[in-house]
Structure formats: C-alpha cells, structure tokens
Design a protein around this motif. Structure first.
Motif, PDB file in Angstrom:
ATOM      1  N   THR B  22       0.722  -1.170   0.158  1.00 55.13           N
ATOM      2  CA  THR B  22      -0.087  -0.035   0.092  1.00 55.13           C
ATOM      3  C   THR B  22       0.767   1.325   0.081  1.00 55.13           C
ATOM      4  OG1 THR B  22      -1.790  -1.123   1.212  1.00 55.13           O
ATOM      5  CG2 THR B  22      -1.941   1.032   1.069  1.00 55.13           C
ATOM      6  N   ASP B  64      -4.927  -2.858  -5.393  1.00 61.12           N
ATOM      7  CA  ASP B  64      -4.289  -3.200  -3.909  1.00 61.12           C
ATOM      8  C   ASP B  64      -5.240  -4.106  -3.307  1.00 61.12           C
ATOM      9  OD1 ASP B  64      -2.306  -3.300  -1.923  1.00 61.12           O
ATOM     10  OD2 ASP B  64      -3.269  -1.323  -0.975  1.00 61.12           O
ATOM     11  N   THR B  65      -4.792  -4.724  -2.376  1.00 62.84           N
ATOM     12  CA  THR B  65      -5.359  -5.589  -1.438  1.00 62.84           C
ATOM     13  C   THR B  65      -5.981  -4.884  -0.063  1.00 62.84           C
ATOM     14  OG1 THR B  65      -3.874  -6.627   0.020  1.00 62.84           O
ATOM     15  CG2 THR B  65      -4.001  -7.600  -1.932  1.00 62.84           C
TER      16      THR B  65
HETATM   17 MG    MG Z   1      -2.177  -2.915   2.315  1.00 64.99          MG
END
Ligand code: MG
Ligand code: GDP
Lengths: 579, 215
Positions: B22, B64-65
């Motif tokens: 992230t 992004d997760t």
């Molecule tokens: Mg993350």
C-alpha cells in the motif's frame, strides 16, 4: 439543445403566478385512486370516502375525482346513449390553454438542493459531462465495464475518476457471483438506486437518483445498452475477443460514433432528451417497446405496401442472364421520423419491436444532416439484430429522401454482405415510385396532415397516447421537443404508467376495464392524468386543468372511439409479407 | 478505424502483509508516505497516467488488497484480466522473500492467463531505507538463488525500493508498465482484435420452416 429552455411548454401549460422557483405546494401526485379493497357492490357509498393520499382504498369523491361507479356507468350505456353523450361532448368548447411558462423545476421532478435555475440545473445535474468536476452532481450514471474491472463506457466523468469505481463494482459483483451466480443485482441506498446486470464478460451498471425511475426500468435500460453493443459487434465477437484474454480492452473496437450513440441512448432512456425522436423513444420504452405509428389513409398505405412487394420481385436482365435483385432482401421499411409507414417482411420471420427501435436509434444517430438537401447519402452497414439472431449480421441500406418537407426514410435489410448494388437498385425503384407525381402529391399531403391528430381539436385533452395492445403499437399527440416539455411529459406519463390501476365493475363482460387517475398540483395549477385500458387498448392522457371527472371520461372515450374507428389509418398492423 | 485511446493496464500488487504494498502504491500515485492506510472493501484502486517511450500514454489501474492477503482470499475479480503483476517482499523479512514463489503460483492459478511464460512480472524488495543491520543476511545471494532457480522460475527484473524515502518506486512501475505495454502490443499484432468479422451472415431459408432467426 436547439429548442432552448425558455420555450413555452406547448401542451401542458398552467397559470403561474409570480413566485419563487420553489413552490410551496407539494406536487406529490395526489396518489391514484385505487379500489382494490372495495367491495364491488358498494354503490352509493363513494361520497363517504375521505380523501386519501395513499394508495389505499379511498378516493377523492368530493374533489371532482372519479368514482368507481362513475366510470363504470359510462361503459354500461348502450351505444346509442353513448353517441348522444358524445354529441353533448362535442358541443363542449375547449378552453384556451393557459399560456404560462411553467418550468420543470416547479413540478419538483428532481430535487434542487442548490436552488438553481433551469439552465444551471440542466448543466449541473442532467447534461452529460466527461469532466470530473460535476461527476457527483449527476442524477444518472451508466457504466459498462469488463469483469476484469476495465472501463468500457461511462456516461459521465473521465477515466481518472471512474477507473477506481470500476474496480469497486467488479469486486462487489464478483463476490456475489461466487456466492450465487445471479445475473442481476439491485440495491437502494437512501434515494439512490443501483442496478447491475452481469453479462459476463461484460458488466453493466446504472445508478439513479431520480425518484420516479424504478429498478425494473433501470434494468431494461441496461438491457438496451447491452443490445446496442450486440447490434454493432455481436455476441460471438465479444466472446472471441475476451477468450483467453480477460484483460481485453473492448474500447479498442468501439468507435467515436459508438460512444456518441451510447451517450444519446443514455439521455433518451433517462430523460427523453435530446434529439427530435428522443421523447418518442422514451414513451415507446415506457410502453414496453411499443412502436409509434403515423396516420395515413388506408389506400395510401396499401399502395406503399405494394411498392415494397413489387420491389422485392425485381429482376434484371443483362448478358442473357436474369438476376433476382431482391433475392437477399429480408425486410423493407418506409418511415417518417422513426414512425413506420409501411413494412414488408418474410412470411416466417419478423423483427421484434425492440430490434426495430434499436435499428431506428442507430440510423438516426448515424444520419448525416440532410435538412438542406433533397436526399441523403446511401448508408450501408452491418448490424446484428439481437432478438432476431444475436450471432450474425444483417446488412442495412438506408436512404432518406425529402418529399416536399417530410423526410421519408427507406430502410432495407439484406442477409448478404455483397448485395449493396442490388439493394440500391431496389431503393432506386422505390424512390422512383414514391416520386411519381400522383403518388407524391397524395403522400405529401397526407404526411403533412398526419402531424396533428384532428381529434385533438375537439377535446380539451392536451396530450394523449393510445396503444393497441395486440399489435404493441401506439399513436401519440405531437410534442414540442423543448427540454422543459419533455422533462415534464416524461415524468407525468411515467408516474401515470406506474400508478396502480383499479379494476372497473363490468357486468357479464370478459373485457376488463381498468383505470387510474393522478393529479399534480403546482401552485394554483392542476394537471390531471388519466389512464383507461381494456383487453384491447391502453389510453393515457393529460389535461391541463381541473376537470370534472364525467367530462374527462367522456372526452377520453371520444378519443378512444376515434382511434378505433381509424384503426386502419393509424396502425400498420403486421405489415405485408412475401412468401 | 478504432479510436486508439490511451492503453489501460491493470496492475496488481501481491506480497505478504506488511511488506509495504500500500505504501508503494501511495508513494507512486500520490507521492505520499504515511504509516497508516486502510481500505474498506476487498480491494483498493488507484489510477496513474504515465508516458512510456516519450510518446505512449498509458493509464495504470493499480489494484491493492485491503489486507486480506493474510487470509489468502483475494477473490477472482482481483486477479481476473490483470495485465501485469508486481511481486513484493520486505528486505528485512526473509519469510516474505521466500513466499514470492507461492504468490506467483497463486496468481497464475487464479488469473488463468493464457501464456504464463510471457506474462509480465517484476519483483520489488522494499524498505531499503532501513538500517543494514536489520536486512536479510546475504540478501543478494538469496535473491539470486530465487530468481535464477530453474524450477522456481522467478527470473524477473528486481527493484530495490523505499516507499518511505521514495527511492526507485517510479522506476519500478515504469518498467512494469513498459513490459505490460509490450505484451499488449504483441497480442494486438498476433491475432489482434476481432472486429471486422461481419461475415457471420445469417442463413435464412425463406420458404422453409422458421430458422436462422431467434424469434
Ligand atoms: Mg495494504
Ligand atoms: N521504513 C520503511 N517502512 C515502510 C516502507 N514501506 C512501508 N513501510 C511500513 O511498513 C508497514 C506496512 O506497510 P503497508 O504499506 O501497509 O504494507 P502492506 O500490508 O503490504 O500494504 C507500515 O507501517 C509502513 O509504514 C519503507 O519503504 N520503509
């Protein structure tokens, strides 16, 4: 926006006193009278009902609204009485439509949180904008994306702003998909409705903040967008492109014209804006893909049908070889502003109304401007008619000629990619026949007169729609295409259409009549909407002042009778078939 | 005849939780570094436009997760139709380095890409700003083993980055974008788009029974 904002509301005008833009009166439809819970034999009790604004059992007997019995009475009169009644009604001199500039904002069709004027409101909340600035202000959004989350089309906003949303949508949908393999998802969040249609590998999403747009309407809009994509690229092409390439970007094979057409479709479906045929399209969709008709004499129609049939049988001799020019011709259509005048089809095949409206929609948006010219250029393009056959293409020839002032469009559908020259010869033959002096003068005269339906001069109804249910075809009064009129009319008819109808007491008849009644009060002005239907027809009308219910029904019946009497002039029916 | 728009590339970032995925994305897109990020649904999306080879604009849609990589449940939509994949590890966390192979395998299984051997991957070793004492001992050797292991097959470009100090982040994303674009151009050249295929003519038998039409 050629008509401008200040254009007078043509058909429905009401007195507007000096006041602010925000009327104090509510314009909630004084909800329809419904009688579902009323015992059919409660004759004479209507006056005891108290006014009700819910769709409960009450009705406003004391304020000039209809009672069950009043309506029923009309239909139990033998026909002699009816004609007597009608003579009475004819004597009724229609009141002059009050000239005023009632704005769509006064009808509170949409919330107006910033207290904007019409033009500002349109720009901020309605008009399509690919800028990000106003993205969140728009009342309506449409998205088409791949199920990898790649955007294909967005009604509003730039890539920048929508790409994130596309990801969110895909993630949510695939979560549902894994769990229940549904095709449709619909949720409401406050005053916002979201409907998604999963046509893997494509996903279509609609988000609406428009109160009168129901989820089922949003869903049919999504199907329409999907059908548009199918019509230009067909299902097999979509599947082949995504096969083994889930990252495929479908925008690669869409053209600027396609994006333009999608924009037009979105505006048409949502608001009935912004081209000359958009309001007709809106009503057509509201009435379940009904086809709009144009009035023309029976003999004229027969002659046109014959021209089409004759053209199908055309042959050509060259080098001792006879060629059948019409061998590949499947469908021939003569139309005026998307209204079909004559239709020819093979005996065993037909085009659905959905396919036909889609076809007209595409023809209209691809048409070059021909207003100054006598004739348009020849158009020839492949099209897939999704209901006819989603897997293959037909080839369309389109040409518009101007007869005096009326544009007549010739549309010929062929099954053969290489039949352009043959089909063009057929078109030339049709033009030749249409422009023969006798035919020309008769046709132009008729088409000119068909613009205004004569019946309207005799009744104080400002606007009506009559739909023949068996044919799924309708006629409608003219509409001025100003933004203001269109927004109001589409709102009124939409509300009227979705108002729960009540069934009428009819003795010993299988032909069940239904009606509903809606009233909008905008300050001192009243607009009355009335729907009447039986097994054969649906009739909708708007009246721009408070009218006695008996009178209103009388007028409606008069128009309905007129439509029935003019059946052959108003409806093309099934067209003509060749074998 | 097609409206050649900007190419859109779906970039997904994989790697153990905490390696700085992230942060890398935030640094790349927003030039920001913060110690706290949170996402509310299964994935988070950022967009960035870059120019490749001085004249090819591409839009990167970066997935992004939302931290659920911990539970190994990213869902099919996350992987579906990705154009390239960034495999991340933390230079201070040996386990995250050893897990790269399983992240790649997971990706190939889930995404179902047609030519795994040509698929664009890069490897990012993040947090190079931290003190050398905390880094994985003999990192280069271990990294070399992983990328040159004939069986593991992680023979991809490697970037050592710091999301915190903005070192090498942009360079890494530019390289992966370039690789993805090349792949995309290759695909387009071979086979390409099916769009002029208007030959699916409909076979109508006018005199026979209804056929050819779906009505
Ligand atoms: Mg993350
Ligand atoms: N020192 C340092 N810390 C970093 C760097 N990148 C991320 N972090 C920290 O590592 C932690 C996890 O980062 P995050 O981006 O949430 O990792 P994710 O779980 O892979 O998304 C956070 O506390 C970040 O501040 C870096 O380049 N250097």
């Amino acid at each position: 926006m050629s008509n401008g904002f200040r254009a007078r509301l043509g058909s429905i005008s009401t007195i507007q006193s000096a006041r602010s833009l925000f009327p104090t009166t509510t314009v909630e439809p004084t909800t329809a009278v419904t009688f579902t819970n009323v015992e059919p034999n409660l004759i004479g009790t209507e006056s005891t009902y108290t006014p009700s604004v819910t769709d409960s059992e009450g009705f406003l007997a004391n304020s000039g609204l209809l009672t069950d019995d009043e309506v029923s009475d009309y239909f139990q009169q033998p026909d002699e009485d009816l004609s007597e009644m009608l003579t009475d009604l004819i004597r009724h001199t229609p009141e002059e439509p009050t000239s005023a500039k009632q704005s769509f904002l006064d009808v509170n069709i949409f919330p107006n949180p910033y207290d904007l004027d019409e033009e500002e409101f349109y720009k901020r909340h309605i008009e399509i904008s690919k800028e990000d600035e106003l993205f969140h202000d728009k009342l309506k959004q449409f998205f088409i994306l791949s199920n990898a989350g790649k955007p294909i089309y967005s009604m509003n906003g730039s890539d920048e702003i929508i790409i994130g949303y596309m990801g969110v949508i895909t993630t949510i949908i695939s979560t549902f998909e894994e769990n229940m393999n549904e095709e449709i998802y619909s949720i409401s969040v406050g005053d916002m409705k979201i409907v998604a249609l999963n046509k893997s590998p494509l996903i279509l999403v609609s988000i609406s903040k428009i109160a009168h747009e129901q989820p089922n309407v949003l869903l049919s809009q999504l199907n329409m967008l999907y059908n548009y994509l199918l019509s230009i690229i067909s299902k097999p092409t979509i599947d082949r492109n995504f096969h083994n390439k889930l990252n495929y970007d479908l925008r690669r094979i869409l053209t600027q014209l396609d994006f333009h057409n999608l924009d037009c479709l979105c505006m048409k479906m949502t608001y009935g804006l912004t081209s000359y045929d958009s309001f007709n399209y809106y009503i057509s969709q509201l009435l379940n893909a009904s086809l709009q008709q144009i009035k023309i004499s029976y003999t004229a129609r027969q002659r046109l049908n014959k021209i089409l049939l004759d053209s199908k049988r055309m042959r050509q001799n060259s080098d001792d070889k006879e060629t059948d020019l019409g061998a590949d011709l499947l469908f021939s259509i003569l139309s005026v502003n998307s209204k079909i005048v004559s239709f020819m089809k093979p005996k065993n095949h037909n085009l659905t109304n959905q396919d036909l409206t889609l076809l007209f929609s595409i023809i209209n948006s691809s048409k070059s401007d021909i207003s100054n010219d006598e004739t348009s250029e020849d158009m020839w393009f492949p099209i897939c008619m999704p209901n006819f056959n989603p897997n293959g293409f037909l080839y369309v020839f389109v040409k518009t000629i101007i007869l005096q002032t009326t544009p007549v469009t010739i549309t010929l559908l062929s099954s053969n990619k290489n039949s352009f020259y043959q089909i063009r010869q057929i078109s030339n033959y049709i033009i030749h026949k249409l422009t023969k002096p006798k035919m020309l003068s008769k046709l132009t005269k008729e088409l000119h007169e068909s613009n205004t339906l004569a019946i309207l001069r005799e009744v104080p109804i400002s606007h009506f729609i009559y739909k023949n249910k068996a044919l799924n075809q309708f006629v409608m009064s003219d509409t001025d295409n100003s933004v203001n009129s269109v927004l109001q009319l589409s709102y009124f008819y939409n509300t009227l259409y979705h108002t729960k109808a009540s069934q009428m007491k009819t003795i010993g008849s299988l032909n069940i009549k239904k009606f509903s009644y809606t009233r909008w009060t905008v300050d001192e002005a009243v607009i009355t909407g009335f729907m009447l239907s039986d097994n054969n027809y649906e009739f909708y009308c708007l009246c721009n002042y408070q009218i006695n219910s008996k009178e209103l029904i009388g007028h409606c019946i008069k128009v309905i009778k007129w439509c029935e009497k003019n059946y052959n002039r108003l409806f093309i029916g099934n067209g003509v078939s060749f074998t | 005849m097609s409206s050649r728009k900007k190419t859109l590339l779906k970039v997904i970032i994989l790697g153990d939780s905490g390696v700085g995925k992230t942060s890398l994305m935030q640094q790349f897109v927003n030039n920001k570094f913060s110690h706290q990020y949170k996402a509310t649904i299964g994935a988070d999306f950022l967009t960035k436009e870059i120019i490749i080879d001085n004249n090819k604009p591409v839009t990167l849609q970066i997935w992004d997760t939302a931290g659920q990589e911990r539970f190994q449940s990213l869902g099919v939509a996350f992987y579906r139709g990705a154009d390239c994949c960034v495999l991340c590890f933390d230079v201070t966390n040996e386990k995250s380095l050893n897990n790269l192979t399983s992240w790649k395998d997971e990706f190939l299984v889930q995404s179902n890409v047609s030519n795994p051997q040509d698929f664009p991957f890069i490897i990012i070793g993040n947090k190079i700003d931290v003190d050398d004492s905390k880094k994985i001992p003999s990192l280069q050797k271990k990294l070399h083993n992983i990328t040159h292991n004939q069986l593991g097959g992680l023979n991809y470009p490697v970037f050592e980055t710091s999301a915190k100090d903005s070192i090498n982040v942009e360079a890494a994303f530019e390289v992966i974008a370039k690789m993805a674009l090349q792949q995309e151009e290759l695909n387009a050249a071979s086979g390409g788009d099916v769009n002029d295929d208007y030959n699916d003519a409909i076979n109508i038998h006018l005199d026979g029974e209804s056929s050819g039409c779906g009505c």
